[in-house]
Design a protein around this motif. Structure first.
Motif, PDB file in Angstrom:
ATOM      1  N   LEU A 214      -5.966 -74.346 -13.397  1.00 36.43           N
ATOM      2  CA  LEU A 214      -5.006 -73.261 -13.172  1.00 36.43           C
ATOM      3  C   LEU A 214      -4.521 -73.263 -11.728  1.00 36.43           C
ATOM      4  O   LEU A 214      -3.324 -73.058 -11.458  1.00 36.43           O
ATOM      5  N   GLY A 215      -5.438 -73.470 -10.785  1.00 39.33           N
ATOM      6  CA  GLY A 215      -5.034 -73.533  -9.379  1.00 39.33           C
ATOM      7  C   GLY A 215      -4.094 -74.692  -9.115  1.00 39.33           C
ATOM      8  O   GLY A 215      -3.089 -74.550  -8.389  1.00 39.33           O
ATOM      9  N   ILE A 216      -4.390 -75.834  -9.711  1.00 42.06           N
ATOM     10  CA  ILE A 216      -3.520 -77.004  -9.527  1.00 42.06           C
ATOM     11  C   ILE A 216      -2.140 -76.731 -10.117  1.00 42.06           C
ATOM     12  O   ILE A 216      -1.105 -77.030  -9.504  1.00 42.06           O
ATOM     13  N   GLU A 217      -2.099 -76.159 -11.326  1.00 41.82           N
ATOM     14  CA  GLU A 217      -0.818 -75.878 -11.962  1.00 41.82           C
ATOM     15  C   GLU A 217       0.002 -74.874 -11.150  1.00 41.82           C
ATOM     16  O   GLU A 217       1.220 -75.028 -11.008  1.00 41.82           O
ATOM     17  N   ARG A 218      -0.662 -73.852 -10.614  1.00 37.85           N
ATOM     18  CA  ARG A 218       0.068 -72.870  -9.806  1.00 37.85           C
ATOM     19  C   ARG A 218       0.642 -73.532  -8.551  1.00 37.85           C
ATOM     20  O   ARG A 218       1.788 -73.293  -8.173  1.00 37.85           O
ATOM     21  N   ALA A 219      -0.158 -74.373  -7.903  1.00 35.61           N
ATOM     22  CA  ALA A 219       0.294 -75.031  -6.673  1.00 35.61           C
ATOM     23  C   ALA A 219       1.476 -75.958  -6.949  1.00 35.61           C
ATOM     24  O   ALA A 219       2.489 -75.939  -6.225  1.00 35.61           O
ATOM     25  N   VAL A 220       1.374 -76.765  -7.995  1.00 32.83           N
ATOM     26  CA  VAL A 220       2.468 -77.700  -8.275  1.00 32.83           C
ATOM     27  C   VAL A 220       3.711 -76.949  -8.757  1.00 32.83           C
ATOM     28  O   VAL A 220       4.845 -77.388  -8.506  1.00 32.83           O
ATOM     29  N   ARG A 221       3.518 -75.820  -9.455  1.00 33.38           N
ATOM     30  CA  ARG A 221       4.660 -75.021  -9.898  1.00 33.38           C
ATOM     31  C   ARG A 221       5.430 -74.473  -8.688  1.00 33.38           C
ATOM     32  O   ARG A 221       6.658 -74.570  -8.614  1.00 33.38           O
TER      33      ARG A 221
END
Length: 560
Positions: free
Chosen positions: A29-36
């Motif tokens: 989730l953290g990775i997805e938020r950062a890349v988003r």
């Protein structure tokens, strides 16, 4: 207690797996938020840059066309035609047509002070402007008053939208007429349609004039000055063909279940007070970024998983090596225990074996002494018969001692095909004296059944049979009976030892093959346990079968 320890261990493993799963989910989730966030920022930056480029291109195009009416407004031939010299009309028409071709203008035309068109670049076409009066157009009235004006509207003849750039001819106090250029943007809109996600241009009132999607034209853009309300329905109908423009909402993008809002960047168009709106679709970049982020997360998790698996395998290898050492030690101890059992059994029957050997030795001595006397009496034939008997008795002693050595040896022999007759003969050779001393009757299997072959280790098989026969001898009373029986059942062979003794006590039947379980006062209870273990090693089994009287133990072996 052991079960509780195992349950506690599995509980800790389950809790650890759940914790790792939650941590992995949070990390993803953290990775997805950062890349988003990063993908949206990149899309906005690129949209800002692209909007500035498109706005600069449109401004350049408008500036180029705005020079045309200014130059024509001071042209002598234009002034001459407006002054009443109609002789130069054809020449001016040709000049306007050539100029329109050079600049890609839709039309260039000249109107007198009342708005009547006197000359036009499309003079020779069916939709020629010549003779049409455009005094009602805002660009005409505006240029007459202010000297220059512009208006975006539908053509009254062609019904095609375009921008009209107009310039007054003559002074404001006594205008002679107006020169106008119509610019159409079809090619530009096609380029936008092919290259961009969405582009549209609005005027000061928020009306969409140009658009990459023709369906957006003449709608009121969200957040415009007019706020979606028509100021003058009659004027709108005349200019745009729509009295009440519909509201234009920004299109959504992405998955229908979770739509994304298009990113909008606005750039002003200086000459005419327009605004260029660039719509950027973040979905492709976002999907790629999310895919890359998830891939990176999966790779990281896979590396962590591989590291964990490596540590687990290393630990398992350590445990496996330790287990192999324990198994080797267990096998060695088992073999030593079997050897000790063989020697103990042999010790129990040694007295009988001594008797078996003493009798032939005594007979040999008698035959030898008689042989000497017969030779002295020159009775050679009778003496030779005595010596032949001596040789037979010596062979008998050799068989007994060889069987002793064979039974007591510690040999790592591999399983092979063995005739049960060999095992039975060897076992009875060791126990014959005990059977004879108690006057027991022994029933042997028929010769054809005794020839049955099994796959086993000879020494171990004989050790089990000797134990069973010795137990049967001890269980039988004087004059008792022992029976050996062989039965072949498919891929297995069963060799049973039955006796007519007292049988196995009922309280011992469930634990009969466990160590240190015995009904004998002088026994330690290892014979049957070791025999049972040997038969299991050979791929068979040792079972106790209920009988009406006495006891029956059956050796189950794989057939050869």
């Amino acid at each position: 207690m052991v079960r509780q320890v195992r349950l506690g261990r599995w509980y800790l493993v389950a809790v650890g797996l759940i914790a790792l799963t939650l941590l992995a989910a949070l990390a993803m989730l953290g990775i997805e938020r950062a890349v988003r966030v990063n993908a949206l920022a990149e899309t906005r930056a690129e949209a800002t840059s692209q909007a500035a480029i498109l706005a600069a291109g449109l401004e350049s195009e408008l500036n180029k066309f705005s020079l045309v009416p200014r130059v024509l407004a001071v042209d002598p031939e234009v002034a001459a035609l407006l002054g009443g010299q109609s002789a130069g009309r054809e020449v001016l028409n040709l000049r306007l047509a050539a100029l329109a071709g050079q600049t890609n203008a839709a039309a260039i035309y000249l109107m007198d002070a009342r708005g009547l068109t006197l000359a036009s670049s499309n003079w020779d076409r069916p939709d020629s402007f010549i003779g049409s009066n455009y005094g009602f157009r805002e660009y005409f009235s505006g240029a007459s008053k202010r000297g220059t004006a512009s208006e975006f509207a539908l053509g009254t003849v062609s019904r095609r939208p375009g921008l009209y750039l107009a310039e007054r001819v003559g002074p404001a106090s006594a205008p002679l007429g107006v020169v106008a250029v119509k610019v159409e943007f079809d090619s530009l809109e096609r380029k936008w349609r092919d290259a961009e996600d969405g582009v549209f241009v609005t005027d000061a009132g928020g009306i969409v004039l140009l658009a990459s999607n023709p369906g957006w034209r003449f709608r009121t853009a969200e957040g415009s000055g007019a706020n979606g309300q028509a100021v003058d329905p009659e004027r709108n109908a005349r200019r745009f063909g729509v009295a009440q423009p519909k509201r234009f909402d920004l299109p959504a993008t992405g998955d229908a279940s979770s739509p994304l809002r298009m990113i909008e960047k606005i750039q002003p168009i200086a000459p005419v007070g327009w605004e260029l709106h660039l719509l950027a679709d973040p979905a492709p970049r976002l999907s790629v970024a999310l895919a890359n982020g998830r891939l990176a997360g999966v790779i990281a998790l896979a590396l962590l998983g591989l590291a964990g698996a490596g540590a687990y395998l290393w630990q398992r290898q350590r445990q496996s090596r330790a287990g192999a050492q324990v198994a080797a030690q267990t096998a060695l101890l088992r073999e030593q225990l079997q050897q000790a059992n063989r020697l103990a059994t042999l010790g129990q029957i040694t007295a009988g074996l001594g008797h078996e050997i003493r009798q032939p030795l005594a007979a040999m001595r008698v035959y030898a002494e008689n042989g000497e006397r017969l030779l002295a009496a020159d009775r050679q034939t009778e003496a030779a018969a005595n010596f032949d008997k001596i040789a037979q008795l010596a062979g008998r002693i050799g068989e007994i001692t060889a069987e002793q050595l064979h039974f007591s040896r510690r040999s790592p022999e591999e399983p092979r095909e063995i005739r049960l007759a060999e095992v039975i003969d060897g076992s009875l050779l060791l126990l014959r004296d005990q059977i004879r001393q108690k006057g027991l009757t022994l029933d042997r299997p028929a010769a054809d059944l005794a020839a049955t072959t099994v796959r086993a280790r000879h020494v171990q098989l004989e050790q089990v049979l000797v134990n069973l026969l010795q137990n049967a001898v001890q269980a039988c009373g004087e004059g008792g009976q022992i029976a050996l029986a062989i039965a072949a059942e498919g891929n297995t062979v069963r060799l049973s030892v039955s006796d007519d003794g007292a049988g196995v006590p009922a309280e011992l039947r469930e634990t009969l093959f466990q160590p240190f379980v015995t009904s004998k006062s002088e026994g330690i209870g290892l014979g049957l346990a070791i025999s049972h273990d040997i038969m299991r090693q050979l791929g068979g089994d040792l079972v106790h079968e209920a009988t009406a009287a006495g006891a029956r133990f059956t050796m189950v072996m794989p057939a050869a």
